[in-house]
Design an enzyme around this catalytic site. Structure first.
Site, mmCIF file in Angstrom:
data_model
loop_
_atom_site.group_PDB
_atom_site.id
_atom_site.type_symbol
_atom_site.label_atom_id
_atom_site.label_comp_id
_atom_site.label_asym_id
_atom_site.label_seq_id
_atom_site.Cartn_x
_atom_site.Cartn_y
_atom_site.Cartn_z
ATOM 1 N N TYR A 90 47.089 46.359 51.991
ATOM 2 C CA TYR A 90 47.711 47.919 51.098
ATOM 3 C C TYR A 90 46.867 48.553 49.710
ATOM 4 N N SER A 101 54.108 42.924 31.036
ATOM 5 C CA SER A 101 53.203 43.255 29.815
ATOM 6 C C SER A 101 52.277 44.129 30.251
ATOM 7 N N PHE A 129 49.993 38.108 41.693
ATOM 8 C CA PHE A 129 51.184 37.367 41.422
ATOM 9 C C PHE A 129 52.468 38.589 41.919
ATOM 10 N N GLY A 155 34.827 33.417 43.895
ATOM 11 C CA GLY A 155 35.773 32.922 44.006
ATOM 12 C C GLY A 155 35.277 31.812 45.190
ATOM 13 N N GLY A 156 34.483 31.103 44.862
ATOM 14 C CA GLY A 156 33.376 30.538 46.282
ATOM 15 C C GLY A 156 34.720 29.047 46.626
ATOM 16 N N GLY A 157 35.282 28.444 44.983
ATOM 17 C CA GLY A 157 35.347 27.144 45.214
ATOM 18 C C GLY A 157 37.137 26.625 45.865
ATOM 19 N N THR A 158 37.734 28.195 46.324
ATOM 20 C CA THR A 158 38.936 27.087 46.337
ATOM 21 C C THR A 158 39.429 29.005 48.094
ATOM 22 N N GLY A 159 40.391 28.608 48.938
ATOM 23 C CA GLY A 159 40.894 29.291 49.899
ATOM 24 C C GLY A 159 40.160 29.712 50.499
ATOM 25 N N LEU A 160 39.628 31.337 50.703
ATOM 26 C CA LEU A 160 38.945 31.850 51.779
ATOM 27 C C LEU A 160 37.312 31.904 51.663
HETATM 28 C C1 HXC Z 1 55.209 38.710 35.338
HETATM 29 C C2 HXC Z 1 52.974 37.046 34.241
HETATM 30 C C3 HXC Z 1 53.053 36.289 35.136
HETATM 31 C C4 HXC Z 1 54.395 36.669 36.179
HETATM 32 C C5 HXC Z 1 51.659 35.672 34.142
HETATM 33 N N1 HXC Z 1 51.677 37.000 33.663
HETATM 34 N N2 HXC Z 1 51.822 35.584 35.537
HETATM 35 N N3 HXC Z 1 53.927 37.823 33.889
HETATM 36 N N4 HXC Z 1 55.239 37.259 36.342
HETATM 37 N N5 HXC Z 1 54.651 35.254 37.334
HETATM 38 C C6 HXC Z 1 51.102 37.405 32.612
HETATM 39 C C7 HXC Z 1 51.245 36.817 31.042
HETATM 40 O O1 HXC Z 1 52.306 36.132 30.256
HETATM 41 C C8 HXC Z 1 50.278 37.301 30.203
HETATM 42 O O2 HXC Z 1 51.079 38.411 30.023
HETATM 43 C C9 HXC Z 1 49.337 38.071 31.110
HETATM 44 O O3 HXC Z 1 50.308 38.588 32.797
HETATM 45 C C10 HXC Z 1 48.191 37.352 31.726
HETATM 46 O O4 HXC Z 1 48.580 35.677 31.834
HETATM 47 P P1 HXC Z 1 47.408 34.612 31.686
HETATM 48 O O5 HXC Z 1 48.296 33.416 32.292
HETATM 49 O O6 HXC Z 1 46.983 34.395 30.300
HETATM 50 O O7 HXC Z 1 45.831 34.610 32.378
HETATM 51 P P2 HXC Z 1 44.886 34.492 33.230
HETATM 52 O O8 HXC Z 1 45.185 32.964 32.383
HETATM 53 O O9 HXC Z 1 43.661 34.510 32.790
HETATM 54 O O10 HXC Z 1 45.054 34.573 34.514
HETATM 55 C C11 HXC Z 1 45.187 35.269 35.480
HETATM 56 C C12 HXC Z 1 46.633 35.469 36.354
HETATM 57 C C13 HXC Z 1 46.521 33.924 37.116
HETATM 58 C C14 HXC Z 1 46.063 36.306 37.509
HETATM 59 C C15 HXC Z 1 47.598 35.260 35.734
HETATM 60 O O11 HXC Z 1 47.590 33.422 38.537
HETATM 61 C C16 HXC Z 1 45.653 33.276 38.134
HETATM 62 O O12 HXC Z 1 44.372 32.875 37.110
HETATM 63 N N6 HXC Z 1 45.033 33.655 39.276
HETATM 64 C C17 HXC Z 1 44.261 33.730 40.113
HETATM 65 C C18 HXC Z 1 44.350 32.767 41.402
HETATM 66 C C19 HXC Z 1 45.527 34.136 41.617
HETATM 67 O O13 HXC Z 1 45.785 34.935 41.137
HETATM 68 N N7 HXC Z 1 44.513 34.103 43.515
HETATM 69 C C20 HXC Z 1 46.013 34.448 44.515
HETATM 70 C C21 HXC Z 1 45.093 35.830 44.795
HETATM 71 S S1 HXC Z 1 45.650 36.636 46.690
HETATM 72 P P3 HXC Z 1 51.168 38.397 28.221
HETATM 73 O O14 HXC Z 1 51.463 39.789 27.925
HETATM 74 O O15 HXC Z 1 52.318 37.045 28.082
HETATM 75 O O16 HXC Z 1 50.525 38.346 27.285
HETATM 76 C C22 HXC Z 1 45.598 38.234 46.615
HETATM 77 C C23 HXC Z 1 45.748 38.350 48.170
HETATM 78 C C24 HXC Z 1 47.092 39.698 48.717
HETATM 79 O O17 HXC Z 1 44.616 38.739 46.354
HETATM 80 C C25 HXC Z 1 47.482 39.647 49.843
HETATM 81 C C26 HXC Z 1 48.431 38.495 50.676
HETATM 82 C C27 HXC Z 1 48.666 38.684 51.863
HETATM 83 P P1 NAP Z 2 42.567 31.662 45.628
HETATM 84 O O1 NAP Z 2 42.344 31.103 46.754
HETATM 85 O O2 NAP Z 2 43.557 31.911 44.800
HETATM 86 O O3 NAP Z 2 41.723 32.675 45.267
HETATM 87 C C1 NAP Z 2 41.106 33.193 44.171
HETATM 88 C C2 NAP Z 2 39.792 32.456 43.136
HETATM 89 O O4 NAP Z 2 39.468 33.560 42.475
HETATM 90 C C3 NAP Z 2 39.701 31.646 42.418
HETATM 91 O O5 NAP Z 2 39.147 30.541 43.404
HETATM 92 C C4 NAP Z 2 39.746 31.618 41.739
HETATM 93 O O6 NAP Z 2 39.049 30.582 41.201
HETATM 94 C C5 NAP Z 2 39.137 33.199 41.457
HETATM 95 N N1 NAP Z 2 38.860 33.598 40.122
HETATM 96 C C6 NAP Z 2 40.560 33.861 39.752
HETATM 97 N N2 NAP Z 2 40.287 34.487 38.711
HETATM 98 C C7 NAP Z 2 38.497 34.887 38.120
HETATM 99 C C8 NAP Z 2 37.665 34.973 36.912
HETATM 100 N N3 NAP Z 2 38.676 36.084 35.598
HETATM 101 N N4 NAP Z 2 36.155 34.522 37.189
HETATM 102 C C9 NAP Z 2 36.173 34.543 38.498
HETATM 103 N N5 NAP Z 2 36.388 33.623 38.962
HETATM 104 C C10 NAP Z 2 37.988 33.694 39.530
HETATM 105 O O7 NAP Z 2 42.980 32.801 46.713
HETATM 106 P P2 NAP Z 2 42.488 33.672 48.019
HETATM 107 O O8 NAP Z 2 44.011 34.228 48.860
HETATM 108 O O9 NAP Z 2 41.225 32.515 48.750
HETATM 109 O O10 NAP Z 2 42.261 34.769 48.075
HETATM 110 C C11 NAP Z 2 40.499 35.179 48.448
HETATM 111 C C12 NAP Z 2 40.501 37.223 48.521
HETATM 112 O O11 NAP Z 2 41.051 37.254 49.616
HETATM 113 C C13 NAP Z 2 40.876 37.599 47.307
HETATM 114 O O12 NAP Z 2 40.290 38.543 46.442
HETATM 115 C C14 NAP Z 2 42.416 38.279 47.341
HETATM 116 O O13 NAP Z 2 43.106 39.289 46.959
HETATM 117 C C15 NAP Z 2 42.282 38.341 49.483
HETATM 118 N N6 NAP Z 2 43.046 38.100 50.159
HETATM 119 C C16 NAP Z 2 43.941 37.010 50.277
HETATM 120 C C17 NAP Z 2 44.538 37.350 51.441
HETATM 121 C C18 NAP Z 2 45.083 36.176 51.828
HETATM 122 O O14 NAP Z 2 46.473 35.782 52.617
HETATM 123 N N7 NAP Z 2 45.171 34.665 51.665
HETATM 124 C C19 NAP Z 2 45.512 38.055 52.401
HETATM 125 C C20 NAP Z 2 44.240 39.369 51.362
HETATM 126 C C21 NAP Z 2 43.076 39.537 50.689
HETATM 127 P P3 NAP Z 2 39.389 29.903 39.254
HETATM 128 O O15 NAP Z 2 41.048 29.886 39.289
HETATM 129 O O16 NAP Z 2 38.816 29.086 39.255
HETATM 130 O O17 NAP Z 2 38.875 31.097 38.506
#
Ligand code: HXC
Ligand code: NAP
Length: 289
Positions: A153, A111, A103, A20-25
């Site tokens: 959490y 699901s 999310f 996940g080195g391309g974006t964010g943290l």
């Molecule tokens: C309910 C959802 C949903 C939503 C997706 N789904 N979004 N269900 N509410 N908002 C369901 C889909 O319908 C599908 O189920 C299943 O989840 C998988 O979705 P896909 O889109 O096919 O998955 P995928 O393409 O692999 O994408 C994964 C993802 C996506 C997690 C859904 O958001 C993603 O790529 N995220 C990567 C980056 C990320 O999440 N960054 C945030 C990290 S922040 P069905 O049943 O329909 O097949 C973090 C911070 C913590 O961790 C603390 C912060 C303070």
């Molecule tokens: P982010 O930018 O969305 O980072 C998530 C990264 O994970 C993206 O670069 C994404 O890139 C990569 N990723 C997702 N699915 C992947 C897969 N299947 N294979 C490989 N790479 C994948 O969000 P962020 O806020 O910087 O989060 C970074 C870390 O910090 C996460 O572990 C998160 O839980 C943690 N964190 C963040 C916060 C906050 O406040 N931001 C707080 C607590 C913890 P691609 O979409 O290109 O795959």
């Protein structure tokens, strides 16, 4: 502006892989590792995003960055990530498990696939990377360091992000378990639990639209602000560096006191205005008599 905390060249000669080195943290940590002299490998699914970040970091630091597309849920792709990192830089010394999926949602709306998608990225993806890199380090007798990015959490649990909480809790347990088991191979495991650090990836999925205003994280933090990415990068660089060589199995919270604020029974008394405290004090004193 927060400055870099470590000595120049603190990571010179080390190769660091950041998931996940391309974006964010991940990008913030990667950029600082490169600034400290590390050979850097950044990986995630989107190669165009990775390539852009890699060029940006190389231009800033003058050190080499390799971008590799890899879905960490797929063990074969993770094995190729390791092979490509070794063929570019000769060796890998440090793994940062930062990639995540998450999310916000009431749990009953999820699901089975939604639940397992998050678990697969966060827990299984971290396990795939740790296992692949760990086997290589053990076979080659390379001292190494793993840093897992969890959340606060992971220890408290949280509603509305249950798959993420379950998976991060598992990653924290893996951190502590392998710190004990693989210490004998000179492989350290540590974790960082960040509080709110605004990123597009997290904010788009956790606080979309009006939620960002209604639920402003800085109001939950005793320091009344969110984190600065460089603050996290400073801590991460220290933990993976040889300066932290005797730290193994630790999780360090960097959240301005947020989770303790939520836990302490009387912390809500912050809402009591100053002028009310005189009245409260006199009532208590009267009741004492
Ligand atoms: C309910 C959802 C949903 C939503 C997706 N789904 N979004 N269900 N509410 N908002 C369901 C889909 O319908 C599908 O189920 C299943 O989840 C998988 O979705 P896909 O889109 O096919 O998955 P995928 O393409 O692999 O994408 C994964 C993802 C996506 C997690 C859904 O958001 C993603 O790529 N995220 C990567 C980056 C990320 O999440 N960054 C945030 C990290 S922040 P069905 O049943 O329909 O097949 C973090 C911070 C913590 O961790 C603390 C912060 C303070
Ligand atoms: P982010 O930018 O969305 O980072 C998530 C990264 O994970 C993206 O670069 C994404 O890139 C990569 N990723 C997702 N699915 C992947 C897969 N299947 N294979 C490989 N790479 C994948 O969000 P962020 O806020 O910087 O989060 C970074 C870390 O910090 C996460 O572990 C998160 O839980 C943690 N964190 C963040 C916060 C906050 O406040 N931001 C707080 C607590 C913890 P691609 O979409 O290109 O795959």
């Amino acid at each position: 502006m927060i400055k870099g905390a470590l000595k120049e060249d603190a990571l010179r000669g080390k190769t660091v892989v950041v998931t996940g080195g391309g974006t964010g943290l991940g990008k913030a940590m990667s950029s600082y590792f490169s600034e400290l002299g590390a050979n850097l490998v950044i990986t995630s699914r989107k190669i165009d995003v990775l390539e852009e970040t890699a060029r940006e970091i190389e231009n800033k630091t003058g050190n080499q960055v390799l971008a590799v597309a890899c879905d960490i849920r797929e063990i074969g792709q993770v094995e190729q990530l390791l092979e490509r990192s070794i063929s570019k830089f000769g060796q890998v010394d440090i793994l940062v498990n930062n990639a995540a999926g998450n999310f916000i949602s009431p749990t009953e709306r999820l699901s089975a696939n939604a639940f397992s998608t998050v678990i697969d990225i966060v827990l299984k993806g971290t396990a795939n990377c740790t296992l692949t890199f760990g086997k290589y380090w053990i076979a080659q007798k390379i001292p190494a360091s793993v840093l897992n990015i969890v959340t606060t959490y992971a220890f408290t649990g949280s509603g509305y992000v249950v798959p993420s909480a379950v998976a991060k809790g598992g990653v924290l347990t893996m951190t502590r378990s392998l710190a004990a088991e693989w210490g004998k191979y000179n492989i350290r495991h540590n974790a960082i639990a960040p509080g709110p650090f605004p990123t597009k990836g997290a904010w788009d999925r956790l606080l979309p639209g009006e939620l960002a205003e209604k639920f402003d994280f800085k109001n939950r933090v005793p320091l009344k602000r969110v984190g600065d990415h460089q603050e996290l990068a400073n801590l991460a660089a220290f933990l993976v560096s040889d300066f932290a060589g005797y730290i193994n199995g630790e999780v360090i919270t960097i959240d301005g006191g947020e989770w303790l604020q939520g836990a302490g029974q009387m912390n809500g008394m912050e809402a009591v205005p100053d002028e009310m405290w005189d009245m409260i004090e006199s009532t208590i004193r009267k009741n004492n008599k």
